[in-house]
Design a protein around this motif. Structure first.
Motif: not given
Length: 262
Positions: A114-124
């Motif tokens: 539940x504390x998952x964080x979207x990072x730049x690598x995910x968007x790329x």
């Protein structure tokens, strides 16, 4: 046929569907709870003024009482210290409130953490698959959190360490705000920042960077599972409150149907 006439005909025929992304607004709508000593907004409520009776024999109407940032709502730049010289909600250009919707689905990751964080690598990685995020787009983060929208305790998901809800890393928030031509971001959670964002550097980075760069946020969305990764158009409709830092909003998307009428 003009483009607008074609749009109207496509809506009427079902070739384009309207998907409501808005949670219902009532006294039971889960709302953000800040710890002491910070002050909280009031919850939504209706005050009956008349109901086909002596105060109003032919009509029923209410006063509404609510904070600006309650339920599905928009955050304007002036909401945050970094955007204090920016637009209030009445000054947001309408063209910024309609645009391409890009949906990043990380519901499996958020279910596992539940504390998952979207990072730049995910968007790329998403852009490698679907193309670079277009001008004036809204980046919508699907985490599956909408399933808890009618359960205040599970929606806020707080324990002695604070709330645990997904969001963005500080680096990703800054990168989206400064390196991608988006109008804003949308989330299924109570706020555009992760539950633990108060402990990040800077605190609440999605607010800090996005609103500080004249971009916006929308919260408490639902039905993101009905949108494709690309191709939908989002419409965000806040009340144009003069001086307002945000507003409860009706948000919907236009989606092409593969089979008309469905």
């Amino acid at each position: 046929m003009t483009q607008l006439a074609h749009l109207i005909e496509s809506l009427a025929s079902g070739r384009i569907a309207l998907v409501d992304l808005t949670n219902r607004l009532s006294a039971d709508t889960p709302t953000l709870r800040l710890p002491e000593p910070f002050a909280n907004l009031i919850d939504f409520s209706l005050e009956q003024v008349s109901a086909y009776d002596a105060p109003g024999p032919f009509w029923k109407h209410h006063n509404i009482h609510t904070g600006e940032h309650i339920g599905t709502h928009l955050d304007a730049p002036v909401h945050w210290a970094t955007g204090k010289d920016g637009d209030d909600v009445s000054q947001i250009p309408p063209a910024r409130l309609v645009g391409p919707a890009v949906v990043l689905d990380f519901s499996a990751e958020a279910a596992a953490d539940p504390d998952f964080l979207l990072d730049i690598r995910h968007v790329v990685a998403w852009e490698d698959a679907y193309g670079e995020i277009p001008e004036n787009a809204w980046l919508l983060l699907r985490t599956g959190w909408a399933q808890y929208a009618n359960d205040r305790e599970r929606f806020l998901n707080a324990d002695d360490d604070g709330p645990h809800t997904p969001g963005f890393t500080a680096q990703c928030a800054q990168w989206l705000a400064e390196e991608r031509p988006i109008s804003g971001v949308g989330v299924e959670t109570v706020g555009i920042d992760a539950g633990a964002a108060g402990g990040m550097e800077p605190p609440f980075p999605a607010h800090h960077y996005l609103l500080g760069n004249n971009k916006y946020g929308i919260t408490s969305l639902r039905n993101l599972d009905r949108l494709p990764p690309t191709g939908a158009v989002i419409v965000v409709a806040p009340l144009p409150i003069v001086g307002g830092t945000g507003s409860p909003s009706r948000v919907f998307a236009m989606v092409e149907n593969e089979v008309p009428g469905i």
